[in-house]
Design a protein around this motif. Structure first.
Motif, PDB file in Angstrom:
ATOM      1  N   GLY A  40     -78.280  18.479  29.335  1.00 43.36           N
ATOM      2  CA  GLY A  40     -76.872  18.306  29.948  1.00 43.36           C
ATOM      3  C   GLY A  40     -76.767  19.447  31.128  1.00 43.36           C
ATOM      4  N   ALA A  41     -77.751  20.080  31.288  1.00 47.32           N
ATOM      5  CA  ALA A  41     -77.755  21.100  32.575  1.00 47.32           C
ATOM      6  C   ALA A  41     -77.766  20.358  33.854  1.00 47.32           C
ATOM      7  CB  ALA A  41     -78.683  22.192  32.321  1.00 47.32           C
ATOM      8  N   ALA A  42     -77.062  20.996  34.728  1.00 51.50           N
ATOM      9  CA  ALA A  42     -77.188  20.552  36.067  1.00 51.50           C
ATOM     10  C   ALA A  42     -77.295  21.605  36.945  1.00 51.50           C
ATOM     11  CB  ALA A  42     -75.741  19.850  36.122  1.00 51.50           C
ATOM     12  N   ILE A  43     -78.408  21.093  37.792  1.00 48.19           N
ATOM     13  CA  ILE A  43     -78.969  21.965  38.898  1.00 48.19           C
ATOM     14  C   ILE A  43     -78.831  21.362  40.378  1.00 48.19           C
ATOM     15  CG2 ILE A  43     -80.925  23.615  39.687  1.00 48.19           C
ATOM     16  CD1 ILE A  43     -81.808  23.775  36.817  1.00 48.19           C
ATOM     17  N   GLN A  44     -78.117  22.015  41.169  1.00 49.23           N
ATOM     18  CA  GLN A  44     -78.084  21.295  42.571  1.00 49.23           C
ATOM     19  C   GLN A  44     -79.017  21.981  43.616  1.00 49.23           C
ATOM     20  OE1 GLN A  44     -76.564  18.995  43.516  1.00 49.23           O
ATOM     21  NE2 GLN A  44     -74.484  18.578  42.501  1.00 49.23           N
ATOM     22  N   ALA A  45     -78.975  21.075  44.695  1.00 49.86           N
ATOM     23  CA  ALA A  45     -79.812  21.200  45.609  1.00 49.86           C
ATOM     24  C   ALA A  45     -80.000  22.747  46.282  1.00 49.86           C
ATOM     25  CB  ALA A  45     -79.401  20.456  47.021  1.00 49.86           C
ATOM     26  N   GLY A  46     -81.386  23.238  46.329  1.00 52.79           N
ATOM     27  CA  GLY A  46     -81.763  24.398  47.042  1.00 52.79           C
ATOM     28  C   GLY A  46     -82.021  25.316  46.072  1.00 52.79           C
ATOM     29  N   ALA A  47     -81.648  25.296  44.638  1.00 56.31           N
ATOM     30  CA  ALA A  47     -81.632  26.117  43.596  1.00 56.31           C
ATOM     31  C   ALA A  47     -83.034  26.535  43.457  1.00 56.31           C
ATOM     32  CB  ALA A  47     -80.827  25.655  42.540  1.00 56.31           C
ATOM     33  N   VAL A  48     -83.259  27.714  43.158  1.00 58.50           N
ATOM     34  CA  VAL A  48     -84.617  28.264  42.708  1.00 58.50           C
ATOM     35  C   VAL A  48     -84.312  29.048  41.375  1.00 58.50           C
ATOM     36  CG1 VAL A  48     -86.615  29.893  43.189  1.00 58.50           C
ATOM     37  CG2 VAL A  48     -85.009  28.774  45.001  1.00 58.50           C
ATOM     38  N   ILE A  49     -85.242  28.349  40.367  1.00 55.33           N
ATOM     39  CA  ILE A  49     -85.043  29.261  38.972  1.00 55.33           C
ATOM     40  C   ILE A  49     -86.377  29.759  38.800  1.00 55.33           C
ATOM     41  CG2 ILE A  49     -84.722  28.408  36.636  1.00 55.33           C
ATOM     42  CD1 ILE A  49     -82.505  27.606  38.429  1.00 55.33           C
ATOM     43  N   GLY A  50     -86.132  30.938  38.184  1.00 47.56           N
ATOM     44  CA  GLY A  50     -87.353  31.978  38.090  1.00 47.56           C
ATOM     45  C   GLY A  50     -88.122  31.792  36.882  1.00 47.56           C
ATOM     46  N   VAL A  51     -89.567  32.424  36.798  1.00 44.68           N
ATOM     47  CA  VAL A  51     -90.432  32.299  35.807  1.00 44.68           C
ATOM     48  C   VAL A  51     -89.608  32.516  34.405  1.00 44.68           C
ATOM     49  CG1 VAL A  51     -92.412  33.541  34.962  1.00 44.68           C
ATOM     50  CG2 VAL A  51     -92.260  32.854  37.191  1.00 44.68           C
ATOM     51  N   ASN A  52     -89.971  31.743  33.484  1.00 46.31           N
ATOM     52  CA  ASN A  52     -89.512  32.141  32.002  1.00 46.31           C
ATOM     53  C   ASN A  52     -88.222  32.156  31.727  1.00 46.31           C
ATOM     54  OD1 ASN A  52     -90.317  32.366  29.407  1.00 46.31           O
ATOM     55  ND2 ASN A  52     -90.027  34.882  29.593  1.00 46.31           N
ATOM     56  N   THR A  53     -87.437  31.526  32.698  1.00 50.55           N
ATOM     57  CA  THR A  53     -85.893  31.724  32.731  1.00 50.55           C
ATOM     58  C   THR A  53     -85.465  30.260  31.902  1.00 50.55           C
ATOM     59  OG1 THR A  53     -85.426  32.915  34.688  1.00 50.55           O
ATOM     60  CG2 THR A  53     -83.888  31.118  34.265  1.00 50.55           C
ATOM     61  N   ILE A  54     -84.231  30.757  31.315  1.00 53.71           N
ATOM     62  CA  ILE A  54     -83.394  29.528  30.499  1.00 53.71           C
ATOM     63  C   ILE A  54     -82.080  28.978  31.153  1.00 53.71           C
ATOM     64  CG2 ILE A  54     -82.578  28.964  28.311  1.00 53.71           C
ATOM     65  CD1 ILE A  54     -84.086  31.242  27.143  1.00 53.71           C
ATOM     66  N   ILE A  55     -82.216  27.949  31.429  1.00 50.25           N
ATOM     67  CA  ILE A  55     -80.819  27.323  31.953  1.00 50.25           C
ATOM     68  C   ILE A  55     -80.263  26.424  30.421  1.00 50.25           C
ATOM     69  CG2 ILE A  55     -79.635  25.861  33.631  1.00 50.25           C
ATOM     70  CD1 ILE A  55     -81.304  28.392  34.778  1.00 50.25           C
ATOM     71  N   ASN A  56     -79.332  26.905  29.808  1.00 51.39           N
ATOM     72  CA  ASN A  56     -79.221  26.370  28.477  1.00 51.39           C
ATOM     73  C   ASN A  56     -78.141  25.204  28.769  1.00 51.39           C
ATOM     74  OD1 ASN A  56     -79.205  26.367  25.757  1.00 51.39           O
ATOM     75  ND2 ASN A  56     -79.226  28.880  25.748  1.00 51.39           N
ATOM     76  N   THR A  57     -78.012  24.760  27.478  1.00 47.01           N
ATOM     77  CA  THR A  57     -77.134  23.534  27.344  1.00 47.01           C
ATOM     78  C   THR A  57     -75.994  23.528  28.101  1.00 47.01           C
ATOM     79  OG1 THR A  57     -77.820  23.421  24.935  1.00 47.01           O
ATOM     80  CG2 THR A  57     -76.317  22.027  25.572  1.00 47.01           C
ATOM     81  N   GLY A  58     -75.795  22.380  29.037  1.00 52.10           N
ATOM     82  CA  GLY A  58     -74.629  22.317  29.821  1.00 52.10           C
ATOM     83  C   GLY A  58     -74.220  23.186  30.874  1.00 52.10           C
ATOM     84  N   ALA A  59     -75.255  24.140  31.101  1.00 55.10           N
ATOM     85  CA  ALA A  59     -74.874  24.964  32.023  1.00 55.10           C
ATOM     86  C   ALA A  59     -74.893  24.572  33.427  1.00 55.10           C
ATOM     87  CB  ALA A  59     -75.936  26.225  32.207  1.00 55.10           C
ATOM     88  N   ILE A  60     -74.448  24.919  34.465  1.00 52.99           N
ATOM     89  CA  ILE A  60     -74.253  24.233  35.834  1.00 52.99           C
ATOM     90  C   ILE A  60     -74.654  25.250  36.757  1.00 52.99           C
ATOM     91  CG2 ILE A  60     -72.802  23.231  37.856  1.00 52.99           C
ATOM     92  CD1 ILE A  60     -70.851  22.160  35.520  1.00 52.99           C
ATOM     93  N   VAL A  61     -75.500  25.165  37.564  1.00 54.52           N
ATOM     94  CA  VAL A  61     -76.391  26.043  38.764  1.00 54.52           C
ATOM     95  C   VAL A  61     -75.974  25.126  40.011  1.00 54.52           C
ATOM     96  CG1 VAL A  61     -78.244  27.208  39.581  1.00 54.52           C
ATOM     97  CG2 VAL A  61     -77.776  26.905  36.967  1.00 54.52           C
ATOM     98  N   ASP A  62     -75.084  25.565  40.798  1.00 53.57           N
ATOM     99  CA  ASP A  62     -74.778  25.017  42.208  1.00 53.57           C
ATOM    100  C   ASP A  62     -75.696  25.218  43.138  1.00 53.57           C
ATOM    101  OD1 ASP A  62     -73.122  23.219  43.905  1.00 53.57           O
ATOM    102  OD2 ASP A  62     -71.388  23.685  42.686  1.00 53.57           O
ATOM    103  N   HIS A  63     -75.393  24.614  44.360  1.00 53.64           N
ATOM    104  CA  HIS A  63     -76.471  24.558  45.491  1.00 53.64           C
ATOM    105  C   HIS A  63     -76.722  26.116  45.980  1.00 53.64           C
ATOM    106  CE1 HIS A  63     -73.611  26.188  48.556  1.00 53.64           C
ATOM    107  NE2 HIS A  63     -72.670  25.509  47.805  1.00 53.64           N
ATOM    108  N   ASP A  64     -77.932  26.254  46.080  1.00 56.72           N
ATOM    109  CA  ASP A  64     -78.741  27.291  46.696  1.00 56.72           C
ATOM    110  C   ASP A  64     -78.640  28.603  45.911  1.00 56.72           C
ATOM    111  OD1 ASP A  64     -79.203  25.962  49.157  1.00 56.72           O
ATOM    112  OD2 ASP A  64     -77.564  25.946  49.797  1.00 56.72           O
ATOM    113  N   CYS A  65     -78.378  28.482  44.695  1.00 54.97           N
ATOM    114  CA  CYS A  65     -78.503  29.631  43.651  1.00 54.97           C
ATOM    115  C   CYS A  65     -79.950  30.060  43.688  1.00 54.97           C
ATOM    116  CB  CYS A  65     -78.076  29.217  42.280  1.00 54.97           C
ATOM    117  SG  CYS A  65     -76.085  29.229  42.234  1.00 54.97           S
ATOM    118  N   CYS A  66     -80.191  31.477  43.437  1.00 57.00           N
ATOM    119  CA  CYS A  66     -81.449  32.024  43.157  1.00 57.00           C
ATOM    120  C   CYS A  66     -81.173  32.752  42.165  1.00 57.00           C
ATOM    121  CB  CYS A  66     -81.798  32.815  44.374  1.00 57.00           C
ATOM    122  SG  CYS A  66     -83.423  33.386  44.210  1.00 57.00           S
TER     123      CYS A  66
END
Length: 226
Positions: free
Chosen positions: A127-153
């Motif tokens: 259920g997580a959502a990650i939008q355009a341009g986002a960068v997610i680092g090594v060994n990082t958790i984007i957990n249940t239902g989290a929202i990461v919007d555009h261009d987040c780092c």
């Protein structure tokens, strides 16, 4: 931080067995992701055979990994983090130094824009959502239902907990923890090792190793000492 486009992070056509590290709650969630992806789980490694996992064999404690030839099975970290990423970081670094592979895991019921980049061993849960341009680092958790919007780092070994929302262009430092249901408004920076408490609404930058809570979020240490 080294991240790859999502187009390059698909699971193997014939996936190797995966050994799950940990037997607690996060391991239960990761086991479900592996099942949803059709990745066979050989068993789990933990100090004790006591577990919430269902139908997954206990292989023994960490010592059994000495007998696992790197490349013969992938490892998946089932150890979460609640404000302290040190154990998860240490395990990742140890396994990589020994030549083990830790795959990127994205639940099929997660939504990622095509331009999202994911670091090695990143985990994106149901259920997580990650939008355009986002960068997610090594060994990082984007957990249940989290929202990461555009261009987040988001840095390495960080954790964005269930239901948290990062508005556009937010930066999260290495090892930081954003608690369940927290909200961070656009353009802000959360420093390395910082803790944003569950339910907080962050409207200003948080320094490295800072700890904030409340609506609007305030420095926990300052509030305690006042």
């Amino acid at each position: 931080m080294s991240a790859s486009p999502t187009s390059q992070t698909a699971t193997d056509a014939v996936p190797r067995d995966t050994i799950l590290i940990g037997g607690g709650g996060h391991a239960h969630v990761v086991a479900d992701v592996l099942s949803a992806l059709g990745r066979p789980v050989r068993g789990f490694v933990a100090p004790s055979c006591k577990t919430v996992l269902e139908g997954v064999d206990w292989l023994g404690s960490d010592e059994v990994l000495d007998d696992i030839t790197p490349g013969s099975a992938d490892l998946a970290l089932g150890v979460g983090s609640t404000g302290d990423a040190s154990l998860r970081r240490t395990l990742y670094q140890k396994f990589k130094e020994h030549g083990h592979g830790l795959p990127i895991l994205v639940h099929p019921i997660a939504s990622l824009a095509s331009s999202v980049r994911l670091g090695d061993a990143a985990q994106v849960l149901l259920g997580a959502a990650i939008q355009a341009g986002a960068v997610i680092g090594v060994n990082t958790i984007i957990n249940t239902g989290a929202i990461v919007d555009h261009d987040c780092c988001i840095g390495d070994h960080a954790h964005v907990a269930p239901g948290a929302v990062l508005c556009g262009d937010v930066t999260i430092g290495d090892g930081a923890h954003v608690g369940a249901g927290a909200r961070i408004i656009q353009g802000l920076s959360i420093g390395a090792g910082a803790l944003v408490a569950a339910g907080a609404v962050v409207i200003a930058d948080v320094p490295a190793d800072g700890r904030v809570a409340g609506v609007p979020a305030k420095d926990i240490k300052r509030e305690t000492s006042a």
